[in-house]
Design a protein around this motif. Sequence first.
Motif, short mmCIF file in Angstrom:
data_model
loop_
_atom_site.label_atom_id
_atom_site.label_comp_id
_atom_site.label_asym_id
_atom_site.label_seq_id
_atom_site.Cartn_x
_atom_site.Cartn_y
_atom_site.Cartn_z
N ALA A 269 0.82 -1.22 0.00
CA ALA A 269 0.00 0.00 0.00
C ALA A 269 0.85 1.26 0.00
N ALA A 270 2.03 1.18 0.61
CA ALA A 270 2.90 2.35 0.69
C ALA A 270 3.41 2.80 -0.67
N PHE A 271 3.35 1.91 -1.68
CA PHE A 271 3.87 2.23 -3.00
C PHE A 271 2.79 2.80 -3.93
N HIS A 272 1.54 2.84 -3.48
CA HIS A 272 0.43 3.47 -4.22
C HIS A 272 0.31 2.90 -5.65
N LEU A 273 0.30 1.60 -5.76
CA LEU A 273 0.17 0.95 -7.06
C LEU A 273 -1.30 0.92 -7.49
N GLU A 274 -1.55 1.10 -8.79
CA GLU A 274 -2.91 1.13 -9.31
C GLU A 274 -3.52 -0.27 -9.34
N HIS A 275 -2.74 -1.26 -9.82
CA HIS A 275 -3.20 -2.65 -9.91
C HIS A 275 -2.07 -3.57 -9.45
N THR A 276 -2.41 -4.63 -8.71
CA THR A 276 -1.43 -5.63 -8.31
C THR A 276 -2.02 -7.03 -8.53
N THR A 277 -1.21 -7.91 -9.08
CA THR A 277 -1.61 -9.31 -9.26
C THR A 277 -0.47 -10.18 -8.73
N ILE A 278 -0.74 -10.88 -7.63
CA ILE A 278 0.26 -11.74 -6.99
C ILE A 278 -0.20 -13.19 -7.09
N GLU A 279 0.65 -14.04 -7.66
CA GLU A 279 0.33 -15.46 -7.78
C GLU A 279 1.23 -16.27 -6.84
N PHE A 280 0.63 -17.11 -6.01
CA PHE A 280 1.38 -17.98 -5.10
C PHE A 280 1.79 -19.27 -5.82
N GLU A 281 3.01 -19.74 -5.54
CA GLU A 281 3.48 -21.03 -6.03
C GLU A 281 4.03 -21.83 -4.86
N TRP A 282 3.76 -23.14 -4.85
CA TRP A 282 4.28 -24.01 -3.78
C TRP A 282 5.76 -24.31 -4.05
N PRO A 283 6.51 -24.73 -3.03
CA PRO A 283 7.96 -24.96 -3.16
C PRO A 283 8.33 -25.90 -4.30
N ALA A 284 7.61 -27.01 -4.49
CA ALA A 284 7.98 -27.98 -5.51
C ALA A 284 7.22 -27.79 -6.82
#
Length: 290
Positions: A269-284
Amino acid sequence: MHDHTEGQSSKNIAVAFWLNFCFTIIEFMGAALTNSTAIMADAVHDLGDTISLGIGWVLQKISGKPATKKFTYGYKRLSLVGAFVNAVVLLVGSTWVLFEAIPRLWAPQMPMAEGMAVLAIFGVLVNGYAAYRLSHGHTMNEKVLNWHLLEDVLGWVAVLVVAIVLLFVDWPILDPLLSIGFTLFILWNVLKHFRATLRLFVQASPDTQLYQQVNSTLRGMAQVQEVHHMHLWSLDGEAHVLTAHVVLKQPLDAQASVELKEKIADALAAFHLEHTTIEFEWPAEDCRDS
């Protein structure tokens, strides 16, 4: 808050457009009355600026429209198109001024100093106010348009200085010398904005330091092992978009995943981004974009 900013940007450009449009008409009339080719050339240049301001105004208004199925990020990028068009117009116009001014170094023409001085004072006031209105803008469109107006202000300051000097001495060569000086100054500055606009068009990172800070923030999460396929680009020089693949140290259940997403959202939030898309991946897990 952002809608207010968009509305204010459009209003600032509208004020600058109408001021420039009205003053351009006055310039053509003044050129005819004073028989000054220098003022006529400035009037033609201001006519180009008026067209650029009009394009910028329309694009700025359209850029504030909401997203659609066709334009999924909205129309903000059209503001960048306006910045590009205006930068090109300014580059071409400034180059033309240099081609006109340089030959006059060898064949200077004596202008009508009294009429020049009156129009110059008026020009500084009108263009100065318009430039002031746009100087507080944050979009690339407003920045480039502001340089259009600053060029006009400096041009009229040069005309005023030359007019005052010519009232007392016969040095017509000062006119092309000052014209070349302020035109080179404007070219140097607009080229920087033009380069930044091109970088945004090819989706380069708008700020390498910001990229590193966001990357470090994501990697600093206790549950995060690695971050890859991270992309940071900008819609219009102000609204930035982030996508990233985040590899977790261990699989998380649904509740833990939600909590981590909220933690990431708070951190970003501190970076004031318009859109964010974060994808999680498992270790293996194999990354599907590898």
